[in-house]
Enzyme design. Structure first.
Site, PDB file in Angstrom:
ATOM      1  N   PHE A 148      23.340 -70.769  31.762  1.00  0.00           N
ATOM      2  CA  PHE A 148      23.602 -69.445  31.132  1.00  0.00           C
ATOM      3  C   PHE A 148      22.653 -68.390  31.346  1.00  0.00           C
ATOM      4  O   PHE A 148      21.633 -68.457  31.265  1.00  0.00           O
ATOM      5  CB  PHE A 148      23.608 -69.700  29.652  1.00  0.00           C
ATOM      6  N   ASP A 239      14.736 -68.180  34.425  1.00  0.00           N
ATOM      7  CA  ASP A 239      15.400 -67.390  33.225  1.00  0.00           C
ATOM      8  C   ASP A 239      14.565 -67.860  31.872  1.00  0.00           C
ATOM      9  O   ASP A 239      14.854 -68.917  31.556  1.00  0.00           O
ATOM     10  CB  ASP A 239      16.892 -67.450  33.371  1.00  0.00           C
ATOM     11  N   LYS A 268      15.291 -62.283  24.366  1.00  0.00           N
ATOM     12  CA  LYS A 268      15.582 -62.613  22.868  1.00  0.00           C
ATOM     13  C   LYS A 268      14.433 -62.428  22.002  1.00  0.00           C
ATOM     14  O   LYS A 268      14.585 -61.734  21.269  1.00  0.00           O
ATOM     15  CB  LYS A 268      16.239 -64.182  22.882  1.00  0.00           C
TER      16      LYS A 268
HETATM   17  C1  LIG Z   1      21.091 -65.335  25.736  1.00  0.00           C
HETATM   18  C2  LIG Z   1      20.446 -65.577  27.141  1.00  0.00           C
HETATM   19  C3  LIG Z   1      21.010 -64.634  28.169  1.00  0.00           C
HETATM   20  C4  LIG Z   1      21.796 -63.371  27.879  1.00  0.00           C
HETATM   21  O1  LIG Z   1      21.171 -62.490  26.965  1.00  0.00           O
HETATM   22  P1  LIG Z   1      21.793 -61.212  26.375  1.00  0.00           P
HETATM   23  O2  LIG Z   1      20.523 -60.566  25.696  1.00  0.00           O
HETATM   24  O3  LIG Z   1      22.836 -61.898  25.415  1.00  0.00           O
HETATM   25  O4  LIG Z   1      22.335 -60.490  27.306  1.00  0.00           O
HETATM   26  C5  LIG Z   1      20.725 -65.115  29.393  1.00  0.00           C
HETATM   27  N1  LIG Z   1      19.993 -66.176  29.757  1.00  0.00           N
HETATM   28  C6  LIG Z   1      19.706 -67.114  28.848  1.00  0.00           C
HETATM   29  C7  LIG Z   1      18.984 -68.493  28.925  1.00  0.00           C
HETATM   30  C8  LIG Z   1      20.036 -66.887  27.573  1.00  0.00           C
HETATM   31  O5  LIG Z   1      19.818 -67.574  26.461  1.00  0.00           O
END
Ligand SMILES: *Cc1c(COP(=O)(O)O)cnc(C)c1O
Length: 418
Positions: A148, A239, A268
């Site tokens: 994700f 990420d 986050k």
């Molecule tokens: C939540 C998340 C995103 C997206 O972040 P947003 O602030 O919602 O755009 C991207 N990568 C990972 C691994 C995430 O958990």
């Protein structure tokens, strides 16, 4: 009733209907509205108290109404909250320095969310590929299945889950997917995709797949990925949007694997729940110049002062040690539950304070069933797909709060199995 008063009173069917009348239908919402929070607790508009093991989806690093955050946001809003990146923002420089001093990165770009941070990383990879990496015409970014990376078009394309991509064609070109933790698949893809002036320019991975089911990266796999990237002039991008900022018991998820990326992203938990994103790169691949990339709000004084306060509190309050101890405690108790209900649950997985309890694939109950049962007993947890319960409490969570959460979870399980 006006939207302002909507959330100040108990939710009636009418209020839910009015909310849905005005707000786009992009979330499946539970019929409660949270009004107030303190530490690891939340209260809804009807006065019901919850133990918060969602933490705004792994964002409220210091929980709710933490004195350090209150002090930082109050002082900064009284001084200056936003100007523009036309000017030097000292707080931005300080936050960047803190991140660089405490990571493998050299330079930071600030934006406002995880998707934006990944979008910035994708752009940096492409510019590097076009201008440095053998002047590639068609650079390809390899990502993992079940990953994700966000909801913008490029990050949605990077996300290796067809369910998120459906109906949003045409997607962004230049991405390919491999199963996670499978080194042979990566080697094959690099060979298969090498064609003329096109090849794999970067591999982008979560160090632990959060949304995709709380799946930790395999150390051997990541070690080998680093070697492959070095041998083939491929950039390695992590990420760290969900697992960074102490959640795993180390500041960054990659420290769990002993492997350093060339570029990584954070968002986050970075400012404790105030919107922020950051893309951090090593000096050698920082090819951005004025005009290449920008964000109006990115790195403004308000959010950077808040982020700095959050990071300094992680240090001064020894929160990494707390995450390690509470994580061990939580996994221990989850394993006890696993053993008690062997027909229901499959596995406990996680690092520090990001943990998942997997429901057996063949069991009829889903994560949503357990989540609702836990909610009615006063515990908030998040799903990570249809069969995994995700536990991501604030990093300040105490020993007794973990015990309490697990006691509530067990009651919820008993109610669910009824
Ligand atoms: C939540 C998340 C995103 C997206 O972040 P947003 O602030 O919602 O755009 C991207 N990568 C990972 C691994 C995430 O958990």
């Amino acid at each position: 009733m006006s939207p302002e008063t909507l959330l100040k009173e108990p939710l009636s069917t009418f209020e839910v209907e009015e909310f849905n009348h005005y707000v786009m239908n992009t979330y499946g919402r539970f019929p409660i509205a949270i009004e107030r929070g303190e530490g690891c607790y939340l209260w809804d508009t009807q006065g019901k108290k919850y133990l918060d093991f969602v933490a705004g989806i792994a964002t409220c690093t210091l929980g709710h109404a933490h004195p350090a955050m209150i002090k930082a946001v109050t002082e900064q809003i009284n001084k200056l909250h936003h100007v523009s990146n036309f000017y030097y923002v000292p707080e931005q420089g300080q936050l960047a320095k803190w991140i660089v001093d405490h990571s493998c990165g050299d330079r930071v770009f600030f934006c406002n969310s995880g998707a934006e941070a990944n979008e910035a990383a994708i752009k940096l990879v492409r510019k590097y590929a076009h201008t440095v990496l053998e002047f590639l015409e068609k650079p390809i970014i390899l990502t993992a299945k079940a990953s994700f990376h966000g909801r913008t078009l490029a990050t949605l394309t990077a996300t290796g889950q067809p369910k998120y991509q459906q109906h949003f064609d045409p997607l962004v070109p230049g991405f390919a997917y491999v199963p996670y933790n499978d080194i042979k698949a990566v080697e094959d893809a690099i060979t298969d995709l090498d064609e003329g002036n096109s090849r794999v320019a970067a591999i982008m991975l979560e160090t632990l797949q959060g949304e995709g089911g709380v799946r930790p990266g395999d150390q051997e796999y990541f070690t080998r990925i680093r070697e492959i990237c070095d041998d083939n002039n491929i950039l390695l991008v992590f990420d760290e949007v969900q697992v960074g900022v102490g959640r795993t018991g180390t500041l960054w998820g990659y420290e769990q694997l002993g492997v350093e990326p060339d570029i990584f992203t954070s968002a986050k938990g970075l400012a404790g729940g105030i919107p922020i994103g950051a893309m951090i790169s090593k000096k050698f691949c920082d090819v951005f110049e004025p005009g290449n990339h920008a964000s109006t709000f990115g790195g403004n004084p308000f959010v950077c002062a808040t982020g700095l306060a959050v990071l300094k509190t992680i240090e001064t309050d020894d929160l990494l040690e707390n995450v390690q101890a509470r994580g061990n405690q939580l996994r221990g108790l989850l394993r006890t539950i696993l053993q008690k209900y062997p027909g229901v649950f499959n596995e406990v997985r996680g690092w520090g304070l990001i943990n998942g309890l997997e429901i057996k694939a063949e069991h009829s109950l889903t994560s949503l069933d357990f989540l609702k049962a836990a909610m009615s007993e006063g515990l908030l947890i998040a799903p990570a797909g249809p069969k995994v319960l995700r536990f991501v409490p604030p990093l300040i969570v105490s020993e007794s709060e973990i015990n309490q959460a697990m006691a509530i979870l067990e009651t919820a399980i008993i109610n669910c199995l009824g």
